[in-house]
Design a protein around this motif. Sequence first.
Motif, PDB file in Angstrom:
ATOM      1  N   TYR A 112     -33.700  25.538  29.838  1.00  0.00           N
ATOM      2  CA  TYR A 112     -32.564  25.847  29.388  1.00  0.00           C
ATOM      3  C   TYR A 112     -31.923  24.875  27.590  1.00  0.00           C
ATOM      4  N   PHE A 113     -31.235  25.633  26.995  1.00  0.00           N
ATOM      5  CA  PHE A 113     -31.332  25.136  25.415  1.00  0.00           C
ATOM      6  C   PHE A 113     -30.243  24.907  25.081  1.00  0.00           C
ATOM      7  N   LEU A 114     -29.384  23.704  25.606  1.00  0.00           N
ATOM      8  CA  LEU A 114     -28.114  23.673  25.937  1.00  0.00           C
ATOM      9  C   LEU A 114     -27.258  22.447  24.481  1.00  0.00           C
ATOM     10  N   LEU A 115     -26.512  22.577  24.265  1.00  0.00           N
ATOM     11  CA  LEU A 115     -25.793  21.645  23.063  1.00  0.00           C
ATOM     12  C   LEU A 115     -25.807  20.274  24.124  1.00  0.00           C
ATOM     13  N   GLU A 116     -26.320  19.183  22.846  1.00  0.00           N
ATOM     14  CA  GLU A 116     -26.049  17.712  22.876  1.00  0.00           C
ATOM     15  C   GLU A 116     -24.558  17.661  24.028  1.00  0.00           C
ATOM     16  N   GLU A 117     -25.183  16.582  24.308  1.00  0.00           N
ATOM     17  CA  GLU A 117     -23.986  15.777  25.389  1.00  0.00           C
ATOM     18  C   GLU A 117     -22.696  15.211  24.508  1.00  0.00           C
ATOM     19  N   GLY A 118     -21.611  15.899  25.017  1.00  0.00           N
ATOM     20  CA  GLY A 118     -20.614  15.573  24.979  1.00  0.00           C
ATOM     21  C   GLY A 118     -19.694  16.786  24.367  1.00  0.00           C
ATOM     22  N   CYS A 119     -20.592  18.550  24.535  1.00  0.00           N
ATOM     23  CA  CYS A 119     -20.401  19.163  24.154  1.00  0.00           C
ATOM     24  C   CYS A 119     -19.401  19.796  25.564  1.00  0.00           C
ATOM     25  N   SER A 120     -18.280  20.504  25.565  1.00  0.00           N
ATOM     26  CA  SER A 120     -17.763  20.198  27.114  1.00  0.00           C
ATOM     27  C   SER A 120     -18.042  21.878  28.049  1.00  0.00           C
ATOM     28  N   TYR A 121     -17.905  22.403  26.744  1.00  0.00           N
ATOM     29  CA  TYR A 121     -18.595  23.776  27.800  1.00  0.00           C
ATOM     30  C   TYR A 121     -20.167  23.784  28.085  1.00  0.00           C
ATOM     31  N   SER A 122     -21.088  23.213  27.204  1.00  0.00           N
ATOM     32  CA  SER A 122     -22.835  22.997  27.890  1.00  0.00           C
ATOM     33  C   SER A 122     -22.478  22.331  28.955  1.00  0.00           C
TER      34      SER A 122
ATOM     35  N   GLN B 250     -34.808  22.547  34.161  1.00  0.00           N
ATOM     36  CA  GLN B 250     -35.429  21.895  32.882  1.00  0.00           C
ATOM     37  C   GLN B 250     -34.080  22.485  31.470  1.00  0.00           C
ATOM     38  N   VAL B 251     -34.011  21.462  31.616  1.00  0.00           N
ATOM     39  CA  VAL B 251     -32.709  21.312  30.194  1.00  0.00           C
ATOM     40  C   VAL B 251     -33.106  20.425  28.463  1.00  0.00           C
ATOM     41  N   THR B 252     -32.775  21.531  27.794  1.00  0.00           N
ATOM     42  CA  THR B 252     -33.366  20.811  25.988  1.00  0.00           C
ATOM     43  C   THR B 252     -32.236  20.354  25.972  1.00  0.00           C
ATOM     44  N   ARG B 253     -31.330  19.764  25.441  1.00  0.00           N
ATOM     45  CA  ARG B 253     -30.328  18.921  24.370  1.00  0.00           C
ATOM     46  C   ARG B 253     -30.367  19.442  22.634  1.00  0.00           C
ATOM     47  N   PHE B 254     -29.711  20.142  22.431  1.00  0.00           N
ATOM     48  CA  PHE B 254     -29.980  20.280  21.079  1.00  0.00           C
ATOM     49  C   PHE B 254     -28.541  19.628  19.994  1.00  0.00           C
ATOM     50  N   GLY B 255     -28.483  19.727  18.723  1.00  0.00           N
ATOM     51  CA  GLY B 255     -27.329  18.934  18.266  1.00  0.00           C
ATOM     52  C   GLY B 255     -27.170  20.382  16.884  1.00  0.00           C
ATOM     53  N   SER B 256     -28.058  21.235  17.201  1.00  0.00           N
ATOM     54  CA  SER B 256     -27.725  22.307  16.367  1.00  0.00           C
ATOM     55  C   SER B 256     -27.392  24.293  17.516  1.00  0.00           C
ATOM     56  N   ILE B 257     -26.549  24.207  16.874  1.00  0.00           N
ATOM     57  CA  ILE B 257     -26.226  25.645  17.891  1.00  0.00           C
ATOM     58  C   ILE B 257     -27.302  26.469  17.413  1.00  0.00           C
ATOM     59  N   GLU B 258     -27.926  26.966  15.920  1.00  0.00           N
ATOM     60  CA  GLU B 258     -28.704  27.791  14.995  1.00  0.00           C
ATOM     61  C   GLU B 258     -30.085  27.560  16.263  1.00  0.00           C
ATOM     62  N   ALA B 259     -30.512  26.523  16.933  1.00  0.00           N
ATOM     63  CA  ALA B 259     -32.060  25.622  16.952  1.00  0.00           C
ATOM     64  C   ALA B 259     -31.633  26.481  18.447  1.00  0.00           C
ATOM     65  N   ALA B 260     -30.733  26.354  19.121  1.00  0.00           N
ATOM     66  CA  ALA B 260     -29.938  26.216  21.072  1.00  0.00           C
ATOM     67  C   ALA B 260     -31.385  28.369  20.865  1.00  0.00           C
ATOM     68  N   ARG B 261     -29.822  28.836  20.225  1.00  0.00           N
ATOM     69  CA  ARG B 261     -29.798  29.673  20.108  1.00  0.00           C
ATOM     70  C   ARG B 261     -31.322  30.915  19.131  1.00  0.00           C
TER      71      ARG B 261
END
Length: 313
Positions: free
Chosen positions: A202-212, A228-239
């Motif tokens: 999974y490629f999710l937005l960073e912790e604190g993003c409520s829906y992630s 297995q989860v990778t957190r990103f600060g950018s929607i573009e990167a996750a997408r």
Amino acid sequence: MVAIENSDSLVGVDTDLLRTFLAVARRGSFTAAAADLHLVQSTVTSRIQALERQLGVRLLDRLPDGTRLTTAGDQALLRARALLDAERRLLEDVATTAEPAGEVVVGAPESVCAYRLPRAIAALRHRNPRVRVHLAPAGTRETFRGLLEGRFDIGLVLDEAPVPGPLTPRTIGSEPVVLVAAPDHPALRAEPGWDELAGYPYFLLEEGCSYSDSFLRELERNAASEPQVTRFGSIEAARSCVEAGLGLSVLPRTACARALDDVELRELPGPRRPDAPLVLVLDERRWRSPVVREVIETVTDAAARRSEPGGPS
């Protein structure tokens, strides 16, 4: 270090210096503040130095990647904002027939800043060119902190998290959220169960993003294995990772609408994700100038139109 105990410490300070200080504090760099203020960087630097000399304290730490407020800078930020609010209120009280003018800083999630607000803000700017709106991408905690510190005039969060102290929330709309994959991803062959879903990256937005965060909690609660989860600060990167077929993500529909239309992404048939509430957050201690009220009205109306049946996606 000298503490700045009250607003009197800033009385007599040139308000241009205070506005420049607020811009640097908001943007975190002299270069970005200069662009916002339509000044050369050397002017911004000299104004900050002049303000620090006048107050007798260092307001900003200069770092390789930008600036950071010192303890005195944190105190000065609140006092400077209060003084500029008072100045703006005085000017508007004696010119009640004038069209609202000034700058407003809105802290909001990246998806709201990039995909939801620009059209509404552009329409407002077309109606009233004297309104300047700065959009500051921020998560829920950063939005709350920005409001409390006076860096943001208005906050928007995709979350119903409890708000601290003097902040007040009001739900003004909602944001559809989708679980997405690349069009040839095996998760799309049939409606997957939780155990199967837990087997994919999974490629999710960073912790604190409520829906992630809520999706991950649900997945961990219902599946036997840990995903297995990778957190990103950018929607573009996750997408982008999902479009490349590397895994799955949970994203606001508005942030991937074009990719869904172009079949670069597909929505999984389940589990369906609940809409994220769009919540307007304000600091009740702060006076709301006419221009702030106008931006609040613009944002609220835009959110209401999107929530109507048949409204824009």
